[in-house]
Design a protein around this motif. Structure first.
Motif, PDB file in Angstrom:
ATOM      1  N   PRO A 172       0.829  -1.211   0.000  1.00  0.00           N
ATOM      2  CA  PRO A 172       0.000   0.000   0.000  1.00  0.00           C
ATOM      3  C   PRO A 172       0.857   1.251   0.000  1.00  0.00           C
ATOM      4  O   PRO A 172       2.002   1.240   0.456  1.00  0.00           O
ATOM      5  CB  PRO A 172      -0.808  -0.126   1.298  1.00  0.00           C
ATOM      6  N   ASP A 173       0.284   2.325  -0.528  1.00  0.00           N
ATOM      7  CA  ASP A 173       1.026   3.581  -0.562  1.00  0.00           C
ATOM      8  C   ASP A 173       1.254   4.091   0.853  1.00  0.00           C
ATOM      9  O   ASP A 173       0.371   4.023   1.697  1.00  0.00           O
ATOM     10  CB  ASP A 173       0.297   4.633  -1.401  1.00  0.00           C
ATOM     11  N   ALA A 174       2.468   4.559   1.088  1.00  0.00           N
ATOM     12  CA  ALA A 174       2.812   5.129   2.389  1.00  0.00           C
ATOM     13  C   ALA A 174       2.338   6.572   2.432  1.00  0.00           C
ATOM     14  O   ALA A 174       1.989   7.171   1.418  1.00  0.00           O
ATOM     15  CB  ALA A 174       4.323   5.049   2.597  1.00  0.00           C
ATOM     16  N   ALA A 175       2.321   7.122   3.636  1.00  0.00           N
ATOM     17  CA  ALA A 175       1.848   8.495   3.815  1.00  0.00           C
ATOM     18  C   ALA A 175       2.633   9.459   2.942  1.00  0.00           C
ATOM     19  O   ALA A 175       3.859   9.549   3.044  1.00  0.00           O
ATOM     20  CB  ALA A 175       1.975   8.897   5.287  1.00  0.00           C
ATOM     21  N   GLY A 176       1.925  10.149   2.067  1.00  0.00           N
ATOM     22  CA  GLY A 176       2.563  11.156   1.227  1.00  0.00           C
ATOM     23  C   GLY A 176       3.312  10.617   0.034  1.00  0.00           C
ATOM     24  O   GLY A 176       3.915  11.381  -0.718  1.00  0.00           O
ATOM     25  N   ARG A 177       3.308   9.277  -0.167  1.00  0.00           N
ATOM     26  CA  ARG A 177       4.035   8.696  -1.284  1.00  0.00           C
ATOM     27  C   ARG A 177       3.134   7.738  -2.048  1.00  0.00           C
ATOM     28  O   ARG A 177       2.473   6.878  -1.447  1.00  0.00           O
ATOM     29  CB  ARG A 177       5.273   7.937  -0.797  1.00  0.00           C
ATOM     30  N   PRO A 178       3.068   7.854  -3.376  1.00  0.00           N
ATOM     31  CA  PRO A 178       2.245   6.932  -4.156  1.00  0.00           C
ATOM     32  C   PRO A 178       2.842   5.533  -4.165  1.00  0.00           C
ATOM     33  O   PRO A 178       4.058   5.366  -4.000  1.00  0.00           O
ATOM     34  CB  PRO A 178       2.258   7.553  -5.556  1.00  0.00           C
TER      35      PRO A 178
END
Length: 287
Positions: A172-178
């Motif tokens: 899954p995408d991390a916070a602030g990163r696609p």
């Protein structure tokens, strides 16, 4: 167990930190800035600088997970940009200095996140095993292989090094990163043509499970492959199509030969990756 994780605020390192926290380990993260995790962790400011004294970072530490890598943002292969000398200096010399500091401090085990890139060019379609002779064809692969060999040369009864040759990691995408497939999914959902491709993949949680296995095994092999599925874009985008109801045509299946990774050694330590079910759940949760 007290574990120092370098690069713990990165994409792959974050999975490792969370896995260690879930099982109750004392975790410290080394990086340029503190990250945000599900439970408190210690923070040690540091970078891959071979001239820096890193001894204080290992006070009370019994295990090291080295996941840090200095590169052009968003790129590993080709991550040297226009400065290969600094790239090699930080990622090779910096890693070797880190391993040396860990050994001097009495750390018992070091797990290094290496890459399938060390294999480089191999016979088309051949399975990659840890016993094969590597032929890296990128600076990234060369640096990872040299760091592996330096760690192996340092290993003895009191300090055991394990290198994990990790394939492409999804999650899954991390916070602030696609997430890694953001552009691919956007292209498909927009109706733009998608080139056929196949590649080996592993979920970040399964990489973390491999790290735990390497940390815990009484006598782990010095090198372990970490890969789960051989994934065709046709199959990947079929999940997107089912999740979104997209009317767009799927790309044709790739006929390109791919070197799958043999993970029998890692599985012998009890590692069981999530396979297609985990892929399906992860992709559907992105929509």
């Amino acid at each position: 167990m007290t574990v120092l994780v370098t690069g713990g605020t990165g994409f792959v390192g974050g999975f490792v930190v969370e896995a260690l926290l879930r099982r109750g380990d004392d975790v410290r993260v080394m990086g340029r800035a503190p990250g945000c995790f599900s439970a408190p962790v210690g923070f040690v400011r540091g970078s891959l600088d071979p001239g820096r004294d890193m001894s204080a970072a290992f006070d009370g530490v019994t295990r090291l997970v080295h996941a840090a890598f200095d590169h052009v943002p968003g790129r590993y292969r080709g991550g040297e940009g226009d400065d290969p000398k600094t790239f090699r200096h930080r990622n090779l010399d910096g890693s070797v200095a880190l391993f040396q500091a860990a050994k001097r401090a009495g750390v018992e085990r070091a797990v290094f996140l290496s890459s399938r890139a060390v294999y480089g060019v191999q016979p088309p379609g051949a399975n990659l095993t840890e016993q094969m002779e590597p032929h890296p064809d990128t600076l990234y692969g060369e640096v990872k292989l040299a760091a592996e060999r330096a760690l192996a040369a340092m290993s003895d009864d009191g300090f055991r090094g394990v290198s994990l040759r990790v394939t492409g990691v999804y999650g899954p995408d991390a916070a602030g990163r696609p997430h890694k497939w953001s552009d691919l999914f956007d292209d498909y959902l927009t109706g733009w043509p998608v080139e056929p491709r196949r590649a080996t993949e592993v979920h970040g949680d399964d990489v973390a499970a491999a790290v735990l296995a390497a940390l815990d095994a009484p006598e782990p092999p010095p090198v372990l492959n970490v890969s789960d599925i051989l994934l065709d874009r046709n199959d990947l985008l079929a999940i997107v199509q089912a999740a979104t109801g997209s009317p767009h045509q799927l790309p044709p299946r790739s006929s390109e030969p791919v070197n799958a990774m043999d993970c029998a050694l890692l599985r012998s330590l009890g590692w069981q990756p999530g396979g297609r079910d985990l892929l399906d759940r992860t992709v559907r949760a992105m929509f």
